[in-house]
Design an enzyme around this catalytic site. Sequence first.
Site, PDB file in Angstrom:
ATOM      1  N   CYS A  40      -2.181  -2.379   7.796  1.00  0.00           N
ATOM      2  CA  CYS A  40      -2.142  -3.325   6.674  1.00  0.00           C
ATOM      3  C   CYS A  40      -0.951  -4.273   6.730  1.00  0.00           C
ATOM      4  O   CYS A  40      -1.052  -5.425   6.298  1.00  0.00           O
ATOM      5  CB  CYS A  40      -2.211  -2.569   5.358  1.00  0.00           C
ATOM      6  N   GLN A  55       7.592 -13.418  21.765  1.00  0.00           N
ATOM      7  CA  GLN A  55       7.323 -14.838  22.059  1.00  0.00           C
ATOM      8  C   GLN A  55       8.027 -15.764  21.069  1.00  0.00           C
ATOM      9  O   GLN A  55       7.423 -16.701  20.537  1.00  0.00           O
ATOM     10  CB  GLN A  55       5.815 -15.111  22.052  1.00  0.00           C
ATOM     11  N   ASP A  68       0.782  -1.250   0.000  1.00  0.00           N
ATOM     12  CA  ASP A  68       0.000   0.000   0.000  1.00  0.00           C
ATOM     13  C   ASP A  68       0.813   1.300   0.000  1.00  0.00           C
ATOM     14  O   ASP A  68       0.455   2.266   0.696  1.00  0.00           O
ATOM     15  CB  ASP A  68      -0.957   0.024   1.201  1.00  0.00           C
ATOM     16  N   GLU A  90      -4.704  -0.795  -1.426  1.00  0.00           N
ATOM     17  CA  GLU A  90      -6.016  -0.888  -0.777  1.00  0.00           C
ATOM     18  C   GLU A  90      -6.994  -0.012  -1.556  1.00  0.00           C
ATOM     19  O   GLU A  90      -6.707   1.172  -1.796  1.00  0.00           O
ATOM     20  CB  GLU A  90      -5.944  -0.408   0.678  1.00  0.00           C
ATOM     21  N   LYS A  95      -7.710  -4.661   4.766  1.00  0.00           N
ATOM     22  CA  LYS A  95      -6.381  -4.351   5.281  1.00  0.00           C
ATOM     23  C   LYS A  95      -5.395  -5.466   4.945  1.00  0.00           C
ATOM     24  O   LYS A  95      -4.241  -5.220   4.632  1.00  0.00           O
ATOM     25  CB  LYS A  95      -6.446  -4.124   6.800  1.00  0.00           C
ATOM     26  N   VAL A 119       3.168   0.309   4.278  1.00  0.00           N
ATOM     27  CA  VAL A 119       2.450   1.083   5.286  1.00  0.00           C
ATOM     28  C   VAL A 119       1.015   0.569   5.434  1.00  0.00           C
ATOM     29  O   VAL A 119       0.454   0.053   4.483  1.00  0.00           O
ATOM     30  CB  VAL A 119       2.437   2.578   4.906  1.00  0.00           C
ATOM     31  N   THR A 120       0.453   0.771   6.610  1.00  0.00           N
ATOM     32  CA  THR A 120       1.099   1.179   7.838  1.00  0.00           C
ATOM     33  C   THR A 120       1.411  -0.061   8.680  1.00  0.00           C
ATOM     34  O   THR A 120       0.713  -1.070   8.579  1.00  0.00           O
ATOM     35  CB  THR A 120       0.224   2.159   8.658  1.00  0.00           C
ATOM     36  N   LYS A 125      -6.682  -4.993  -3.129  1.00  0.00           N
ATOM     37  CA  LYS A 125      -7.366  -5.631  -1.992  1.00  0.00           C
ATOM     38  C   LYS A 125      -8.413  -4.681  -1.409  1.00  0.00           C
ATOM     39  O   LYS A 125      -8.163  -3.480  -1.289  1.00  0.00           O
ATOM     40  CB  LYS A 125      -6.333  -6.038  -0.941  1.00  0.00           C
TER      41      LYS A 125
HETATM   42  N1  TIU Z   1      -2.449   0.418   4.191  1.00  0.00           N
HETATM   43  C1  TIU Z   1      -2.979   0.708   5.386  1.00  0.00           C
HETATM   44  O1  TIU Z   1      -2.389   0.490   6.424  1.00  0.00           O
HETATM   45  N2  TIU Z   1      -4.206   1.329   5.354  1.00  0.00           N
HETATM   46  C2  TIU Z   1      -4.678   2.090   6.339  1.00  0.00           C
HETATM   47  O2  TIU Z   1      -5.847   2.373   6.362  1.00  0.00           O
HETATM   48  N3  TIU Z   1      -3.764   2.535   7.244  1.00  0.00           N
HETATM   49  C3  TIU Z   1      -4.002   3.473   8.185  1.00  0.00           C
HETATM   50  O3  TIU Z   1      -3.203   3.602   9.079  1.00  0.00           O
HETATM   51  N4  TIU Z   1      -5.092   4.205   8.091  1.00  0.00           N
END
Ligand code: TIU
Length: 226
Positions: free
Chosen positions: A166, A206, A28, A76, A136, A161-162, A133
């Site tokens: 995701c 863990q 993403d 996304e 997430k 990210v993030t 996709k």
């Molecule tokens: N790609 C992803 O992490 N989508 C999000 O919506 N991330 C946010 O932190 N919003």
Amino acid sequence: MQAKSSTVPAEPYPFELRPAECALLIIDMQRDFLEPGGFGEMLGNDVSQLRRTIEPNRRLLAAWRAAGLLAMHTREGHRPDLSDLPPSKKARGRSKTSIGDKGPMGRILVRGEAGHDIIPELYPAAGEPVIDKPGKGAFYQTDLELMLKNREIDTLLVCGVTTEVCVNTTVREANDRGFRCIVLSDCCASYFPEFHAAGLAMIKAQGGIFGWVTASPHVLAALDSH
Ligand code: TIU
């Protein structure tokens, strides 16, 4: 020449890198999340937190491609008619402008719109799979697993990210499906540094409950040493 196997320093313990069985999965890195003026910034987020991952990702992607290895990209987003957008996702956040509405770079998180596309610095090369996709996780309602199985890939090097959204969701989905995951800390980020740190800590805790964490220079060194 195909890159050879090697041991890469990682947490919670060294990682056996077998490049031919790995895919680099870049999650993403879309304009709406990373660029000033995009949806992420419109929601009040500091995009500079994410933008520091661009250069390490660019370097790693270049080396990975040069070694003749498989890179995959995710985005996304939703169909223009929003038929794959759950009403709960549309409603959440109570924002005046939400997914599907006109945003600063086209309709927000809609496929085909400028903001939905991958940033130019990391644009997919011809032949590199792009997984669109609706959620997430990169496995949910996509053909990612089928493509990985067909290519006999059992390990994912995860970037993007993030970290806590995701990236974490995808690593958890991959783990339950039997894939090994190693997350590259400098190639991932969150708008919230404390969530980035926690997201990485949760993966390697863990004894590596979901996988490993390392930094991209270790992978670059492994690719370089052949
Ligand atoms: N790609 C992803 O992490 N989508 C999000 O919506 N991330 C946010 O932190 N919003």
